[in-house]
Write a protein that holds these residues in place. Sequence first.
Motif, PDB file in Angstrom:
ATOM      1  N   PHE A  68       0.830  -1.202   0.000  1.00 62.61           N
ATOM      2  CA  PHE A  68       0.000   0.000   0.000  1.00 62.61           C
ATOM      3  C   PHE A  68       0.865   1.252   0.000  1.00 62.61           C
ATOM      4  O   PHE A  68       1.907   1.295   0.654  1.00 62.61           O
ATOM      5  N   ASP A  69       0.392   2.262  -0.731  1.00 61.61           N
ATOM      6  CA  ASP A  69       1.046   3.562  -0.726  1.00 61.61           C
ATOM      7  C   ASP A  69       0.600   4.388   0.471  1.00 61.61           C
ATOM      8  O   ASP A  69       1.337   5.232   0.963  1.00 61.61           O
ATOM      9  N   LEU A  70      -0.636   4.149   0.905  1.00 58.86           N
ATOM     10  CA  LEU A  70      -1.209   4.890   2.019  1.00 58.86           C
ATOM     11  C   LEU A  70      -2.096   3.960   2.834  1.00 58.86           C
ATOM     12  O   LEU A  70      -2.891   3.212   2.274  1.00 58.86           O
ATOM     13  N   VAL A  71      -1.944   4.014   4.152  1.00 59.88           N
ATOM     14  CA  VAL A  71      -2.818   3.286   5.072  1.00 59.88           C
ATOM     15  C   VAL A  71      -3.484   4.321   5.964  1.00 59.88           C
ATOM     16  O   VAL A  71      -2.807   5.171   6.553  1.00 59.88           O
ATOM     17  N   VAL A  72      -4.827   4.274   6.047  1.00 63.86           N
ATOM     18  CA  VAL A  72      -5.602   5.182   6.895  1.00 63.86           C
ATOM     19  C   VAL A  72      -6.201   4.372   8.044  1.00 63.86           C
ATOM     20  O   VAL A  72      -6.917   3.397   7.803  1.00 63.86           O
ATOM     21  N   VAL A  73      -5.903   4.782   9.274  1.00 61.96           N
ATOM     22  CA  VAL A  73      -6.386   4.089  10.462  1.00 61.96           C
ATOM     23  C   VAL A  73      -7.385   5.004  11.181  1.00 61.96           C
ATOM     24  O   VAL A  73      -6.995   6.013  11.764  1.00 61.96           O
ATOM     25  N   PRO A  74      -8.684   4.674  11.130  1.00 66.01           N
ATOM     26  CA  PRO A  74      -9.678   5.501  11.824  1.00 66.01           C
ATOM     27  C   PRO A  74      -9.659   5.228  13.325  1.00 66.01           C
ATOM     28  O   PRO A  74      -9.108   4.228  13.779  1.00 66.01           O
ATOM     29  N   GLY A  75     -10.303   6.120  14.046  1.00 65.62           N
ATOM     30  CA  GLY A  75     -10.439   5.929  15.483  1.00 65.62           C
ATOM     31  C   GLY A  75     -11.684   5.127  15.816  1.00 65.62           C
ATOM     32  O   GLY A  75     -12.429   4.692  14.937  1.00 65.62           O
ATOM     33  N   ALA A  76     -11.878   4.925  17.107  1.00 72.90           N
ATOM     34  CA  ALA A  76     -13.040   4.196  17.614  1.00 72.90           C
ATOM     35  C   ALA A  76     -13.336   4.690  19.024  1.00 72.90           C
ATOM     36  O   ALA A  76     -12.492   5.310  19.662  1.00 72.90           O
ATOM     37  N   SER A  77     -14.523   4.392  19.486  1.00 74.50           N
ATOM     38  CA  SER A  77     -14.873   4.815  20.843  1.00 74.50           C
ATOM     39  C   SER A  77     -14.194   3.957  21.897  1.00 74.50           C
ATOM     40  O   SER A  77     -14.129   4.339  23.063  1.00 74.50           O
ATOM     41  N   ASP A  78     -13.649   2.817  21.509  1.00 73.47           N
ATOM     42  CA  ASP A  78     -13.074   1.903  22.499  1.00 73.47           C
ATOM     43  C   ASP A  78     -11.621   1.518  22.218  1.00 73.47           C
ATOM     44  O   ASP A  78     -11.211   0.414  22.516  1.00 73.47           O
ATOM     45  N   VAL A  79     -10.832   2.434  21.673  1.00 66.17           N
ATOM     46  CA  VAL A  79      -9.405   2.138  21.477  1.00 66.17           C
ATOM     47  C   VAL A  79      -8.724   2.334  22.826  1.00 66.17           C
ATOM     48  O   VAL A  79      -8.797   3.394  23.429  1.00 66.17           O
ATOM     49  N   ASP A  80      -8.094   1.274  23.310  1.00 59.87           N
ATOM     50  CA  ASP A  80      -7.423   1.363  24.603  1.00 59.87           C
ATOM     51  C   ASP A  80      -5.990   0.889  24.475  1.00 59.87           C
ATOM     52  O   ASP A  80      -5.607   0.337  23.448  1.00 59.87           O
ATOM     53  N   PRO A  81      -5.173   1.102  25.504  1.00 55.89           N
ATOM     54  CA  PRO A  81      -3.775   0.699  25.410  1.00 55.89           C
ATOM     55  C   PRO A  81      -3.553  -0.801  25.579  1.00 55.89           C
ATOM     56  O   PRO A  81      -2.435  -1.268  25.501  1.00 55.89           O
ATOM     57  N   GLY A  82      -4.622  -1.557  25.788  1.00 58.76           N
ATOM     58  CA  GLY A  82      -4.503  -3.001  25.994  1.00 58.76           C
ATOM     59  C   GLY A  82      -4.319  -3.770  24.698  1.00 58.76           C
ATOM     60  O   GLY A  82      -3.842  -3.261  23.701  1.00 58.76           O
ATOM     61  N   ARG A  83      -4.755  -5.026  24.707  1.00 59.10           N
ATOM     62  CA  ARG A  83      -4.558  -5.916  23.561  1.00 59.10           C
ATOM     63  C   ARG A  83      -5.717  -5.887  22.569  1.00 59.10           C
ATOM     64  O   ARG A  83      -5.721  -6.639  21.602  1.00 59.10           O
ATOM     65  N   LYS A  84      -6.718  -5.043  22.798  1.00 59.66           N
ATOM     66  CA  LYS A  84      -7.841  -4.974  21.870  1.00 59.66           C
ATOM     67  C   LYS A  84      -7.326  -4.569  20.487  1.00 59.66           C
ATOM     68  O   LYS A  84      -6.436  -3.740  20.383  1.00 59.66           O
ATOM     69  N   HIS A  85      -7.873  -5.160  19.454  1.00 53.11           N
ATOM     70  CA  HIS A  85      -7.493  -4.896  18.056  1.00 53.11           C
ATOM     71  C   HIS A  85      -6.038  -5.309  17.778  1.00 53.11           C
ATOM     72  O   HIS A  85      -5.358  -4.703  16.962  1.00 53.11           O
ATOM     73  N   HIS A  86      -5.574  -6.347  18.457  1.00 54.17           N
ATOM     74  CA  HIS A  86      -4.179  -6.761  18.327  1.00 54.17           C
ATOM     75  C   HIS A  86      -3.817  -7.205  16.915  1.00 54.17           C
ATOM     76  O   HIS A  86      -2.680  -7.026  16.487  1.00 54.17           O
TER      77      HIS A  86
END
Length: 170
Positions: A68-86
């Motif tokens: 990919f030339d560009l990767v866009v990462v959106p936010g979420a209401s539940d992004v935390d510093p833990g292992r979620k979305h690992h």
Amino acid sequence: MHVALMLYTGSRMLEVSGPMDVFHETNRLCGETVYEQHLVGPSPGPVQCSNGISVDTTECLRDGLPSFDLVVVPGASDVDPGRKHHELVDWLSDAGRSVRRLASVSNGARLVARAGLVDRRCLRDGKLYSSRGATDSIEMALLLVSEDLGEETALGVAKSLSRQCSWIRF
């Protein structure tokens, strides 16, 4: 250019659709596919966004993905510093180092930071871009178009979108 728009459970659809509309409008005004968009998720099939809408991915992190030339990462209401979305963080940790540009929207920057790629407070640092939220993600996408195709093209896209959305300022 190949653009990956990341989808994961709880991601904010508006933070994906804003940049998508900018890239789509750029393609329309240029009369060619400058930005080939890919909706990439942790697994094949639908991903439920924060607004309850399920969106089908076009690619999966588990598959052999194109470069990919560009990767866009959106936010979420539940992004935390833990292992979620690992799965996404692990993929970003590997692929994010070779991508030409990496952009995050709002707290999507936390996922990028967990992948070891950026300071969370960063707005722009080399190939890394971030925006404060959904509205600013449109301006960030316009900045990327300006860098790729020139200020005149980006201004044309902004004017075209502003006819459809009177709140956009350019």
